[in-house]
Design an enzyme around this catalytic site. Structure first.
Site, PDB file in Angstrom:
ATOM      1  N   GLU A 245       0.603  -1.418   0.220  1.00 39.48           N
ATOM      2  CA  GLU A 245      -0.001   0.303  -0.020  1.00 39.48           C
ATOM      3  C   GLU A 245       0.309   1.398   0.045  1.00 39.48           C
ATOM      4  O   GLU A 245       0.545   2.230   0.577  1.00 39.48           O
ATOM      5  CB  GLU A 245      -0.918  -0.379   1.282  1.00 39.48           C
ATOM      6  CG  GLU A 245       0.062   0.234   2.577  1.00 39.48           C
ATOM      7  CD  GLU A 245      -0.293  -1.420   2.867  1.00 39.48           C
ATOM      8  OE1 GLU A 245       0.645  -1.636   4.125  1.00 39.48           O
ATOM      9  OE2 GLU A 245       0.369  -2.657   2.485  1.00 39.48           O
TER      10      GLU A 245
ATOM     11  N   HIS B  25      -8.585  -3.327  -0.726  1.00 44.92           N
ATOM     12  CA  HIS B  25      -7.974  -4.028   0.248  1.00 44.92           C
ATOM     13  C   HIS B  25      -6.735  -2.673   0.528  1.00 44.92           C
ATOM     14  O   HIS B  25      -6.228  -2.168   0.958  1.00 44.92           O
ATOM     15  CB  HIS B  25      -7.201  -5.032   0.494  1.00 44.92           C
ATOM     16  CG  HIS B  25      -6.548  -5.366   1.680  1.00 44.92           C
ATOM     17  ND1 HIS B  25      -6.965  -6.129   2.829  1.00 44.92           N
ATOM     18  CD2 HIS B  25      -4.826  -5.363   1.696  1.00 44.92           C
ATOM     19  CE1 HIS B  25      -5.786  -5.844   3.353  1.00 44.92           C
ATOM     20  NE2 HIS B  25      -4.955  -5.915   2.730  1.00 44.92           N
ATOM     21  N   GLU B  26      -5.639  -2.722  -0.836  1.00 43.74           N
ATOM     22  CA  GLU B  26      -4.663  -1.717  -0.536  1.00 43.74           C
ATOM     23  C   GLU B  26      -5.378  -0.279  -0.871  1.00 43.74           C
ATOM     24  O   GLU B  26      -4.722   0.794  -0.248  1.00 43.74           O
ATOM     25  CB  GLU B  26      -3.343  -1.693  -2.354  1.00 43.74           C
ATOM     26  CG  GLU B  26      -3.185  -3.399  -1.854  1.00 43.74           C
ATOM     27  CD  GLU B  26      -2.453  -4.300  -1.175  1.00 43.74           C
ATOM     28  OE1 GLU B  26      -1.844  -3.175  -0.365  1.00 43.74           O
ATOM     29  OE2 GLU B  26      -2.107  -4.729  -0.363  1.00 43.74           O
TER      30      GLU B  26
ATOM     31  N   HIS C  10      -5.948   0.662   3.176  1.00 43.55           N
ATOM     32  CA  HIS C  10      -4.945   1.004   3.424  1.00 43.55           C
ATOM     33  C   HIS C  10      -4.559   3.043   3.561  1.00 43.55           C
ATOM     34  O   HIS C  10      -3.621   3.065   4.182  1.00 43.55           O
ATOM     35  CB  HIS C  10      -3.859   0.549   3.074  1.00 43.55           C
ATOM     36  CG  HIS C  10      -3.687  -1.342   3.777  1.00 43.55           C
ATOM     37  ND1 HIS C  10      -3.098  -1.137   5.458  1.00 43.55           N
ATOM     38  CD2 HIS C  10      -3.272  -1.758   3.570  1.00 43.55           C
ATOM     39  CE1 HIS C  10      -2.814  -2.457   5.717  1.00 43.55           C
ATOM     40  NE2 HIS C  10      -2.797  -3.372   4.257  1.00 43.55           N
TER      41      HIS C  10
ATOM     42  N   GLU D 190      -3.960  -4.419  10.032  1.00 42.88           N
ATOM     43  CA  GLU D 190      -4.317  -5.019   8.634  1.00 42.88           C
ATOM     44  C   GLU D 190      -6.019  -5.473   9.291  1.00 42.88           C
ATOM     45  O   GLU D 190      -7.095  -5.184   8.114  1.00 42.88           O
ATOM     46  CB  GLU D 190      -3.600  -6.306   8.776  1.00 42.88           C
ATOM     47  CG  GLU D 190      -2.432  -6.071   8.284  1.00 42.88           C
ATOM     48  CD  GLU D 190      -2.492  -5.680   6.881  1.00 42.88           C
ATOM     49  OE1 GLU D 190      -3.526  -5.796   5.936  1.00 42.88           O
ATOM     50  OE2 GLU D 190      -1.356  -5.212   6.291  1.00 42.88           O
TER      51      GLU D 190
ATOM     52  N   ASP E 244       7.501 -10.064  10.428  1.00 44.56           N
ATOM     53  CA  ASP E 244       7.204 -11.160   9.211  1.00 44.56           C
ATOM     54  C   ASP E 244       6.331 -12.235  10.426  1.00 44.56           C
ATOM     55  O   ASP E 244       5.870 -12.588   9.743  1.00 44.56           O
ATOM     56  CB  ASP E 244       8.207 -11.216   8.330  1.00 44.56           C
ATOM     57  CG  ASP E 244       8.477 -10.608   7.161  1.00 44.56           C
ATOM     58  OD1 ASP E 244       8.294  -9.087   7.243  1.00 44.56           O
ATOM     59  OD2 ASP E 244       9.363 -10.659   6.466  1.00 44.56           O
TER      60      ASP E 244
ATOM     61  N   TYR F  51      -4.661 -10.429   9.733  1.00 38.97           N
ATOM     62  CA  TYR F  51      -5.794  -9.782   9.521  1.00 38.97           C
ATOM     63  C   TYR F  51      -6.883 -10.365   9.243  1.00 38.97           C
ATOM     64  O   TYR F  51      -7.752  -9.614   9.765  1.00 38.97           O
ATOM     65  CB  TYR F  51      -5.181 -10.146   7.429  1.00 38.97           C
ATOM     66  CG  TYR F  51      -3.935 -10.160   7.250  1.00 38.97           C
ATOM     67  CD1 TYR F  51      -4.580  -8.855   5.973  1.00 38.97           C
ATOM     68  CD2 TYR F  51      -2.992  -9.597   7.534  1.00 38.97           C
ATOM     69  CE1 TYR F  51      -2.849  -8.643   5.307  1.00 38.97           C
ATOM     70  CE2 TYR F  51      -1.489  -9.814   7.067  1.00 38.97           C
ATOM     71  CZ  TYR F  51      -1.815  -9.413   5.919  1.00 38.97           C
ATOM     72  OH  TYR F  51      -1.139  -8.231   5.076  1.00 38.97           O
TER      73      TYR F  51
END
Length: 617
Positions: free
Chosen positions: A285, A309-310, A313, A332, A389, A397
């Site tokens: 994003e 979705h992006e 953001h 998220e 990560d 999410y």
């Protein structure tokens, strides 16, 4: 008495003055474990970047100059990893600096000597071949196969590998950039972008809204621009421009729908660049310029929820940002919720519920995978000493989404929408942690409307609370009956699948019985040619089932290897390598992986290295 009262009043004023003065020095940044920076002492506020992109040597070299907020400090600390630091200046004069001990996750602290009056620092540097954020692609790794390509990926803590910076999400800076690239290529960034190529390969960029460092992004390639509306459009290689333009033609409608929900779009322009297939994520994003995988180009707009979705953001993540990576769900979970609302507004409630149901299945699988480490299923994480990560999975999410959906159903949509719009407006261009969000939620929704809700259980405990929203889909129920009918009757009635959406096909494939027989897989593949599907999502879930059930028909093994060679999207390839490992086929996975690893971005390669226990020779 008057004199005493006067003296007492002065004393009170003095104490109050001292108290107010003390408040201004209370740390404005919270401690976080994924950056060496000490921003309460000295923090960067603006970046002037001046770099040359050298494809011949596959390095970037130049200088990063920062305006700083200096709290009488004698030192400012930046994050640096796999960079060569050549020299440093403070207010235009050479100054001393040192690199601290190397940490495998964090890199090195770059300690720069300044004085209490220093207002600007400049770091002269170059990247190295170990730099993790950059992927240099040969022409054959691109769509057009004529020119090389470069793109960056900064999230979560990789911006420090191509720019020395205070690489914490709670740092927000504006930036200008000068970028020199070969004259036959074009550069674009997460900033105000050119629409046409320059003659000399020199590009300038400006980002006037403050963003977190992980959102600074650069792509360089043989690309073109085609507008969709006056504020939306796509960049892509020549052979991809028309396909991408058609696929994403609803972008302006998406922006308008998002604005109708939660307020004006704050970034002026919303463009998308379709990158080569090695890009490790579905999308990233980056403000004003979303980076996207070509795997969403299906030819029928069936996978464009990724763009929703992006876009979402732009509010949750870019406008209001998680202060630390322990709070990643704030980025998220909110974005998935917002994505579903956009998809519902444009394509109807049933489409949104199908997407949410698939996410719910992903969440169940993720929780099962964390059965030996249940703390990783909490929304608020503790990732100290770990790669952030590790927290970028379905918990953030889909559990985050489920929490917000359950909260909406409890409060009522009207009250919840009013709350969310206020949340975005009041925290615009700032960062927030979980604790501050909970306080805001309590004050502005729960207590305000006398609503009882188990917020702490959702956020701070493992698993899924019992009061979760139940997501249903009539179409998915029909899909499940169709599977049963096919298996029971040993016969395919193709009329039952007429006009199925991608989501219905994915649900169909993912919900085969555990004991499905090879003859049924052959029957299904012969009828629908899933092994040769042009839809990457359907292909991925079909290949996973082929691995799970030892199906080798229709040359599927060759197709799986080709898919793992051509696609670098981490979700897709990790799903297949995980299936190999789960079914005691790790050697087969390694045989493929050793051949294709060089095609993957470091984000994907690091994940698969750990999964398969692979070490480079």
């Amino acid at each position: 008495m008057k004199k005493i009262a006067l003296q007492l009043g002065c004393l009170i004023l003095l104490i109050s003055s001292c108290s107010n003065k003390q408040k201004t020095t209370i740390p404005s940044y919270i401690e976080e474990s994924h950056s060496f920076a000490q921003p309460n002492d000295a923090a960067i506020t603006h970046l002037d970047l001046d770099i040359n992109v050298d494809f011949n040597n596959e390095i970037i070299h130049g200088k990063a100059s920062y305006l700083i907020k200096n709290n009488n400090a004698s030192q400012i600390i930046l994050d640096s990893k796999f960079l060569t630091i050549e020299s440093v200046q403070a207010d235009g004069k050479d100054t001393t600096f040192s690199l601290g001990d190397f940490d495998e996750q964090l890199g090195n602290p770059l300690k720069i000597d300044i004085d209490k009056n220093t207002k600007r620092i400049t770091v002269f540097y170059k990247t190295t071949h170990k730099t993790e954020a950059l992927q240099w692609l040969k022409p054959q790794q691109t769509a057009d196969k004529e020119h090389p390509f470069l793109f960056t990926q900064g999230q979560a803590i990789l911006t420090r590998t191509w720019i020395p910076i205070q690489d914490s999400p709670q740092i927000r800076i504006t930036y200008n950039a000068k970028v020199q690239v070969p004259t036959d290529l074009m550069a674009v960034m997460s900033a105000k972008n050119p629409k046409t190529r320059t003659a000399d390969g020199h590009y300038t960029f400006k980002m006037v809204q403050p963003i977190s460092p992980y959102l600074i992004a650069l792509a360089v390639g043989d690309i073109e621009y085609k507008a969709i509306s006056n504020r939306t459009g796509i960049y892509a290689e020549k052979s991809m421009v028309e396909k991408a333009h058609y696929e994403f033609s609803d972008m302006e409608n998406m922006v308008a729908s998002a604005e109708a929900l939660y307020g004006n779009y704050a970034w002026e322009q919303f463009d998308v660049i379709v990158l080569p297939p090695s890009f490790p994520f579905g999308g990233m994003e980056n403000p004003r310029l979303t980076f996207a995988t070509p795997t969403v180009i299906a030819g029928d707009k069936s996978l464009t929820s990724l763009i929703a979705h992006e876009l979402a953001h732009s509010w949750s993540g870019n406008l209001v940002t998680n202060a630390t990576w322990d709070d990643f769900w704030l980025n998220e979970g909110f974005t998935v919720y917002f994505e579903m609302r956009i998809m519902e507004a444009l394509y109807g409630e049933e489409r949104a519920n199908m997407l949410a149901s698939i996410g719910r299945q992903d969440l169940e699988e993720e929780i099962e995978g964390f059965k030996d480490s249940p703390n990783d299923t909490k929304l608020k994480l503790n990732l100290k000493g770990r790669n952030p990560d590790d927290g970028m999975n379905s918990i953030a999410y889909d559990k985050g989404y489920l929490f917000l959906r359950t909260l909406e159903e409890t409060a009522g949509r009207e009250k919840f929408d009013t709350f969310l719009k206020s949340y975005f407006q009041k925290h615009a261009f700032s960062t927030i942690n979980t604790e501050k969000f909970v306080a805001f939620l309590n004050e502005n929704l729960l207590e305000k409307h006398s609503i009882t809700f188990n917020t702490d259980e959702w956020i701070y405990t493992a698993g899924i609370p019992d009061n979760q929203s139940i997501i249903t889909s009539d179409k998915f129920e029909t899909v499940e009956k169709t599977i049963q009918q096919f298996v029971k009757n040993n016969k395919i009635d193709k009329a039952l699948t007429k006009d199925w959406t991608v989501q219905e096909w994915v649900h169909f494939v993912r919900n085969f019985p555990n004991d499905i027989k090879t003859k049924h897989l052959v029957m299904i593949d012969d009828a629908f040619n899933l092994t040769n599907s042009n839809n990457s999502y359907i292909a991925m879930v079909w290949y996973e089932q082929a691995i799970n059930h030892d199906y080798h028909g229709n040359d599927v093994d060759t197709k799986i290897e080709a898919f793992l060679t051509q696609v670098g999207r981490r979700w897709y390839v990790s799903t297949l390598y995980k299936a190999f490992k789960r079914n005691d086929k790790t050697e087969a996975a390694l045989d493929i992986y050793k051949k294709v690893r060089s095609n993957y971005h470091s984000v994907t390669a690091n994940t698969i290295d750990d999964m398969l226990g692979y070490k480079q020779e």
